[in-house]
Each structure stands twice: as structure tokens, then as C-alpha cells.
Design an enzyme around this catalytic site. Structure first.
Site, PDB file in Angstrom:
ATOM      1  CG  HIS A 211      54.765 -11.642  67.615  1.00  0.00           C
ATOM      2  ND1 HIS A 211      54.962 -10.359  67.524  1.00  0.00           N
ATOM      3  CD2 HIS A 211      53.465 -12.170  67.006  1.00  0.00           C
ATOM      4  CE1 HIS A 211      53.922 -10.016  66.514  1.00  0.00           C
ATOM      5  NE2 HIS A 211      53.029 -10.732  66.418  1.00  0.00           N
TER       6      HIS A 211
ATOM      7  CE1 TYR B  51      60.485  -4.748  70.691  1.00  0.00           C
ATOM      8  CE2 TYR B  51      60.534  -3.024  72.348  1.00  0.00           C
ATOM      9  CZ  TYR B  51      60.155  -4.309  71.842  1.00  0.00           C
ATOM     10  OH  TYR B  51      59.311  -4.833  72.902  1.00  0.00           O
TER      11      TYR B  51
ATOM     12  N   PRO C  56      58.724   0.997  80.234  1.00  0.00           N
ATOM     13  CG  PRO C  56      57.518   2.271  78.650  1.00  0.00           C
ATOM     14  CD  PRO C  56      58.373   2.283  80.075  1.00  0.00           C
TER      15      PRO C  56
ATOM     16  CE  LYS D 283      61.665  -8.977  79.624  1.00  0.00           C
ATOM     17  NZ  LYS D 283      60.931 -10.214  79.392  1.00  0.00           N
TER      18      LYS D 283
ATOM     19  CE1 TYR E 121      60.935  -7.593  73.363  1.00  0.00           C
ATOM     20  CE2 TYR E 121      59.930  -9.521  72.839  1.00  0.00           C
ATOM     21  CZ  TYR E 121      59.918  -8.247  72.843  1.00  0.00           C
ATOM     22  OH  TYR E 121      58.892  -7.620  72.180  1.00  0.00           O
TER      23      TYR E 121
HETATM   24  C1  DHB Z   1      54.292  -3.106  73.849  1.00  0.00           C
HETATM   25  C2  DHB Z   1      54.879  -2.251  74.776  1.00  0.00           C
HETATM   26  C3  DHB Z   1      55.971  -2.513  75.174  1.00  0.00           C
HETATM   27  O1  DHB Z   1      56.474  -1.696  76.024  1.00  0.00           O
HETATM   28  C4  DHB Z   1      56.839  -3.236  74.419  1.00  0.00           C
HETATM   29  O2  DHB Z   1      57.864  -3.589  74.622  1.00  0.00           O
HETATM   30  C5  DHB Z   1      56.313  -4.203  73.370  1.00  0.00           C
HETATM   31  C6  DHB Z   1      55.020  -3.992  73.207  1.00  0.00           C
HETATM   32  C7  DHB Z   1      52.813  -2.947  73.395  1.00  0.00           C
HETATM   33  O3  DHB Z   1      51.969  -2.396  74.070  1.00  0.00           O
HETATM   34  O4  DHB Z   1      52.455  -3.758  72.489  1.00  0.00           O
END
Ligand code: DHB
Length: 396
Positions: free
Chosen positions: A75, A203, A296, A300, A388
Site C-alpha cells: 500500500h 481512518y 492499535p 505499531k 506510519y
Molecule cells: C489494522 C490495524 C491497525 O491498528 C491499523 O492501524 C491498520 C490496520 C488491521 O488490522 O488491518
């Protein structure tokens, strides 16, 4: 009681412990991996799925990237959505690097298969009872396997047994400083048999809270919504989840349509940040969630664990090769610089995109102002993109 010996005893057979065993083997260093849970449990736990380029590189380096390179989804960017509009963060253009969507569960399966294929020691359902004598040069791990209590002696013990593991407890509380933040919301995560609604991750800061649109493959959607702490996943019907996702991702111009399908998994994840410092006591070194966790948002956790074990493998390699302890002595400090960078980034993404039930209108305006800054400023977008996709090892 039977006793065995190895060079590095690794407590925990998640991605951190398994990857470390492979990196050590590549340097001619023996290790034994002890995992408390059965293999089936380790291989089915749903975790995040975004790999920084450095994480991708290390999987290739140890020869565990075959399936990832065939099935993983590179991506180049992702979208932030707020106030009924979207902003794309083009990582490839801003930083020259991208990320890979490849689930932690799949990495774990590949690392396990490779280890077993090599005939190297990896025990499941091996419950570690105690890590002892870490202040001496002969540390020991006591564990129970097939009903028998055993002892593993080693030069070094690595605790990679997660936030609730036993290894961290072997460091006297008086020697550790802990830092903690518990967020006032959780994530309800779903897996669904339907093609992703967007080819990149979204997001969103919706009117009723955060939502994330992710994926596991071209036919499997992964999505999350912010829910109150203490939520029971089964209290949300499938229809209610899809309706909520549709509301939080809605665009003012009506151009977004959410694809719905059968939900195959639902679970709730708490949001917490924790750092224990230092990550070393004598001959015990902590790695991954055993030492630190992040919320999450931004994915990271796994990438930090991988960064830790890369540093550790290099430091142990140097120590065995030349008895030079400099890198081992530097491990905790170097690892913690990255941990704090990721903790700050995860905090930024989390607070900017969620609705804190205790927030006031001032907090709300700050979050929106930050999103508008990302929208209007190339340098702010670049900062988000660099964090990121991951900063240089040991950097920041
Ligand atoms: C996923 C989980 C995340 O915390 C994130 O920032 C992006 C993707 C996932 O599980 O696909």
C-alpha cells in the site's frame, strides 16, 4: 527434574520470539523457544496487519517472505476521513517507501513452519513458571511441559511473552520505571467475507467516533469501530456494525458506498499504552509486548517487536563473536527511543481520530485543527507518512 542447556532461552513463541530464533540461527547461535499456548491458538489469534518496510525486509532476509510476497498487498498510501471529506496521505510520494498488508497471524504461521522444518527447538504448551538467576551469568527458565517440570539453562534469557507474560516479573519492581495510559474507549474488530470497500485503508473520525476500514485480502474485509470500554462483542448485531461503519465513513458528496457481507469474527480490543524501562536486567532482555504496548491505531505493535529483536540479534551476535558487550549495553536505550516515537505517534493518531467521552469542545477543536493541518500542509503530511511507514532502525 530434567535440565537442558542452550545459548539463548526465548520465552514466548509469538512473532518476536520466533523471529529472534531465526535471526540468531542465521548467526550460528542456538536457542530454544518456549510458548505457553498450544500451536493452534498462536496460529489463529487475529492481530494487526500493517508491516513497515523494515519489517518486510527482515522477513525476506530470513527466508520467511514467500507467501507474503505472493499474497501480501503493498500500500502506497492511506486516507484520513473527517467532517465528511477525505485526505490521502501518499507515503510513497512523500517518503519513497510504502507498507505491506500482511496479517500477523500469517507471519506467525510462516515463522513456526520454518522453525519446525529446520528441526530447531520450539515447544508449544510449555508453561514458563519462573525466570531465575538473571543477575548471574547462568540464568535459568523453569517450565512445565507434558506434565513434567523442567529447567532450561542459558547464557541469556529473552522475555518475548507478551504484556501478560511472566518474564517481566523477573525484574525487581524497584529497578523498573513504568509509564502507562489507558484510553477511555475500545475497538470492536470484525472480519467479513466481502471485498474491501476501498483499495486503501481509511481512518475516520466519525460523528460517533473512530472507524477503520482495512483488509486481509482482495476478498476479506477487516474493519474496526470505536466502542465504550467493557463492550461485549456479541452485543453488536451484524447489521448494527455495518450501519455504524457506513455512518462513520460517509462522505458529504455521497460518493462512498460500504460493501457489506457475512461477518466471520468479532472481538473487542482494549486501548492501552505501556512502557517499562529499562528493557534489560542482567542477563534478561525483554522484547515486544513484554516490555511495551501501544494502542492499535497506526499498527505499531508488531513493528516495534520486530525492531527490538533485530537490535537484540545484532547485539547477541556481536557478543558471541567478540565478547563485546557494547551493543547489549546499548539495547534498552536504543530500543526505547523507537518505542517512545511509536508511543507518541500512536497517541497522536488515537486522540486525533477518536471521540473521548470525557473530552470538551476545546479538545474537539484541537483534533479537527490537526486534521486540517495534515490536509493543508505537505510537511505535516510527510511527518505522518514517515512515522506510519516506519523510521530508520534505532532512529528518532
Ligand atoms: C489494522 C490495524 C491497525 O491498528 C491499523 O492501524 C491498520 C490496520 C488491521 O488490522 O488491518
Amino acid at each position: 527434574m530434567s535440565a537442558e542447556r542452550t545459548q539463548v532461552a526465548i520465552v514466548g513463541g509469538g512473532p518476536a520470539g520466533l523471529l529472534l530464533s531465526h535471526l540468531l540461527r542465521a548467526r550460528g547461535i542456538d536457542s530454544v523457544v518456549l510458548e505457553a499456548r498450544p500451536r493452534e491458538r498462536v496460529e489463529t489469534r487475529q492481530r494487526a496487519g500493517i508491516l513497515e518496510h523494515g519489517t518486510v525486509d527482515v522477513l525476506r532476509e530470513i527466508g520467511a517472505a514467500g507467501r507474503m510476497d505472493r499474497l501480501g498487498l503493498p500500500h502506497d498510501g492511506f486516507e484520513l476521513r473527517f467532517d465528511g471529506r477525505g485526505v490521502r496521505v501518499d507515503m510513497q510520494e512523500l517518503t519513497g517507501r510504502n507498507v505491506m498488508i500482511w496479517a500477523q497471524t500469517e507471519i506467525t504461521k510462516d515463522l513456526i513452519a520454518l522453525r519446525l522444518e529446520q528441526g530447531e527447538p520450539l515447544l508449544f504448551s510449555a508453561e514458563v513458571l519462573a525466570v531465575e538467576d538473571v543477575g548471574t551469568d547462568a540464568p535459568r527458565v523453569r517450565y512445565r511441559y507434558e506434565g513434567v517440570e523442567r529447567e532450561l539453562r542459558a547464557d541469556v534469557v529473552v522475555g518475548a511473552d507478551g504484556f501478560h507474560g511472566v518474564a517481566r516479573a523477573a525484574i525487581p519492581a524497584s529497578r523498573v520505571t513504568t509509564y502507562e495510559r489507558v484510553y477511555p474507549y475500545s475497538w470492536l474488530g470484525i472480519l467479513a467475507d466481502v471485498a474491501p470497500s476501498s483499495h486503501e485503508l481509511i481512518y475516520a473520525r466519525g460523528a460517533r467516533g473512530f472507524a477503520l476500514a482495512s483488509m486481509r485480502s482482495p476478498t476479506v474485509t477487516r474493519a474496526y469501530i470505536q466502542v465504550p470500554n467493557g463492550t461485549d462483542a456479541s452485543s453488536w448485531s451484524d447489521d448494527a456494525i455495518w450501519d455504524e461503519l457506513a455512518d462513520r465513513f460517509a462522505l458529504d458528496d455521497g460518493s462512498f458506498t460500504l460493501a457489506r457481507g457475512p461477518i466471520t469474527d468479532k472481538s473487542v480490543t482494549a486501548m492501552r499504552s505501556f512502557v517499562g524501562a529499562p528493557m534489560r536486567h542482567g542477563r534478561l532482555f525483554l522484547a515486544g509486548d513484554a516490555a511495551h504496548i501501544v494502542p492499535p491505531t497506526g499498527a505499531k505493535g508488531l513493528n516495534l517487536a520486530v525492531a527490538d529483536v533485530r537490535l537484540l540479534a545484532e547485539a547477541l551476535g556481536e557478543w558471541y563473536a567478540s565478547k563485546d558487550e557494547a551493543l547489549l549495553d546499548a539495547y534498552s536505550g536504543t530500543a526505547l527511543r523507537r518505542v517512545w516515537r511509536a508511543s507518541h505517534f500512536s497517541w497522536t493518531m488515537t486522540t486525533m481520530l477518536h471521540r473521548d467521552p470525557g473530552a470538551d469542545p476545546f479538545d474537539e477543536q484541537l483534533a479537527l485543527s490537526h486534521l486540517r493541518l495534515i490536509e493543508s500542509s505537505d510537511s505535516e503530511r510527510r511527518t505522518i507518512a514517515e512515522n506510519y511507514r516506519g523510521l530508520a532502525l534505532g532512529g528518532a
